[in-house]
Design an enzyme around this catalytic site. Sequence first.
Site, mmCIF file in Angstrom:
data_model
loop_
_atom_site.group_PDB
_atom_site.id
_atom_site.type_symbol
_atom_site.label_atom_id
_atom_site.label_comp_id
_atom_site.label_asym_id
_atom_site.label_seq_id
_atom_site.Cartn_x
_atom_site.Cartn_y
_atom_site.Cartn_z
ATOM 1 N N THR A 1 -4.843 4.533 -12.186
ATOM 2 C CA THR A 1 -6.263 4.608 -12.595
ATOM 3 C C THR A 1 -6.674 5.755 -13.407
ATOM 4 O OG1 THR A 1 -6.686 5.890 -10.455
ATOM 5 C CG2 THR A 1 -7.179 3.655 -10.600
ATOM 6 N N ASN B 1 5.055 6.804 -6.690
ATOM 7 C CA ASN B 1 3.614 7.007 -7.200
ATOM 8 C C ASN B 1 3.361 8.382 -7.291
ATOM 9 O OD1 ASN B 1 0.876 6.814 -7.768
ATOM 10 N ND2 ASN B 1 0.147 6.439 -6.002
ATOM 11 N N GLY C 1 -9.977 -1.953 -13.084
ATOM 12 C CA GLY C 1 -10.796 -2.911 -13.151
ATOM 13 C C GLY C 1 -10.576 -3.388 -14.780
ATOM 14 N N CYS D 1 -1.238 9.577 -8.198
ATOM 15 C CA CYS D 1 -2.554 9.192 -7.502
ATOM 16 C C CYS D 1 -3.451 10.294 -7.922
ATOM 17 C CB CYS D 1 -2.250 9.230 -6.018
ATOM 18 S SG CYS D 1 -3.664 8.746 -4.971
ATOM 19 N N ILE E 1 -9.735 6.321 -2.222
ATOM 20 C CA ILE E 1 -9.200 6.220 -0.994
ATOM 21 C C ILE E 1 -8.420 7.401 -0.313
ATOM 22 C CG2 ILE E 1 -7.955 4.500 0.668
ATOM 23 C CD1 ILE E 1 -10.385 3.191 -0.950
ATOM 24 N N GLY F 1 -4.382 -5.553 -10.111
ATOM 25 C CA GLY F 1 -4.789 -4.657 -9.248
ATOM 26 C C GLY F 1 -6.178 -4.799 -8.776
ATOM 27 N N LYS G 1 0.840 -1.251 0.106
ATOM 28 C CA LYS G 1 0.010 -0.072 -0.111
ATOM 29 C C LYS G 1 0.955 1.459 0.178
ATOM 30 C CE LYS G 1 -3.617 2.491 0.783
ATOM 31 N NZ LYS G 1 -4.608 3.014 -0.626
ATOM 32 N N GLY H 1 -3.154 -2.487 -15.104
ATOM 33 C CA GLY H 1 -4.336 -2.089 -15.771
ATOM 34 C C GLY H 1 -5.410 -3.061 -16.129
#
Lengths: 245, 303
Positions: free
Chosen positions: B194, B128, B218, B131, B71, B266, B45, B244
């Site tokens: 994402t 990252n 997804g 985000c 999140i 993911g 995470k 992805g």
Amino acid sequence: MNQVIFDIITNEKIAKDVYKLVLYGDTSGITAPGQFVNIALDGFFLRRPLSVCDWDLSLLTLIYKTVGDGTKALSEMKRGSLDILTGLGNGFDTELCGANPLLIGGGAGVPPMYGLCKRLREMGAAPTVVIGFNGAEDVFYYEEFEKLGALTAVGTADGSFGIRGFVTDVIRALDLSYSGYCACGPEPMLKAVAEELPHIKGQLSFEERMACGFGVCMGCSCKTKYGSKRICKDGPVLKSDEVVW
Amino acid sequence: MADMSVTLCGLRLDNPVIPASGTFGYGAEFKDFYDINILGSFCFKGTTKEPRFGNPTPRIAECSGGMINSIGLQNPGIEAVVSEELPNIAAYFKKPVIANVGGYSVSEFVYCTEMLNASPQVGIIEVNISCPNIHRGGANFASDPKTAAEVTAAVRRVTKKPIFIKLSPNVTSITDVAKACEEAGADGLSLINTLLGMRIDIRKARPVIANKIGGFSGRAIFPVALRMVYDTAAAVRIPIMGIGGVATARDVIEMMMAGATAVQVGAENLRNPFVCREIIEELPKLMAELNIERLADIIGIAQ
């Protein structure tokens, strides 16, 4: 947590938009009343988390309200099998309930109270059950609670069944004393119950939108007096003295 | 016996399958589901300098073929990760892990990276910069080649560990950002993060997610991710972790043929907690069917 394929035995409407789903399969992952399961549905990306109403060695009973496309699709499944993650969340601690606890369920929060009530009766406790609904057409499981030998009172917001008012009005009308309480329902109801019973130790089951249901995505986090908790993994049941309203 | 191993900046992985950051926690829950030591590695995470509670709830919405999350980098902070989570991980995961670091400023990325230098179990640092949930509107360091290069260069100066920069798909040209990171000293690239997305609750006439918008992930995003991996692999010489919408062994093969050296899984972990094990079990069968002896041989062959 276990991943189990369950067979659908029955899936029937028992009240307005409310269905009772009885499944056959390995329930050994379920360890406490108030836990939930997460059901995979064809055509939907995320699973649907549903609270456990009751279970024995091979039968699992879930009662759910059709609130969106997923639960609507589930209500149309009359046979076949379902991929389910079982035994999620902490559930209610029956040891903390004492000899005469009060169980409070509101609407879709009523089902887990049944499994809890059944186990408390088996332990020799004498629970009182207060369940609340919007109107008579929404009421379910009133007789089932009575059959467990629990004093059961129903409230409806419109007064069309039982006592008129919210569950807190019913609690006031009963005017009894309790060794503890357990509640499941919409958050405003949980808050009202906690304020109504400030001197009794309570366990409150919360609901939040979640993705995984097993503690990794952090989608359902909430703040408590003892830090951040995940509703799906550290909950859904929180103790009344840790909740930040 | 099929050889699934790949080498990522000198780090040999038994297979290319890596759970993506934010979908695997620190591995503690998954280790109870299956033996996670079968994984190539896992990416834990995202970690920031200070502990963060993250965004208000609801943080999750569903859509066809995927989900949207906001999140907001909830994590216990880099100190707790180094002193508590990494020792915990060492007890149940025997391979090098990938640390994912996030931040609001260049100095925060640098601080988190430096804190990880002393942890031998961290094999790769994934930075990252993309985000979508920490600034309203989704702006981030990956939006511009200049800021992406700035973070890369700053992190590069403070660590000898391999650094992978995690890129955003929400840009006009991901290859421009990729090339800027390569020039600034990145050892590799992770892509994609994402896509920006949202849902509206039609009964309340309000966005489902409290923060209004979130990151869409997804299965549905797989073709978008694959295209970006394909184009980026043609534009840079450094290795790529393809991310992805990956959900099957076939997706892994496609990602690698497009140019990925390793592949992260993911959102699928959240709906099927056993998906990485299933992919690792399925890969040798699919390799045999395709007459692939060494998986590493297919990296970029579709170029």
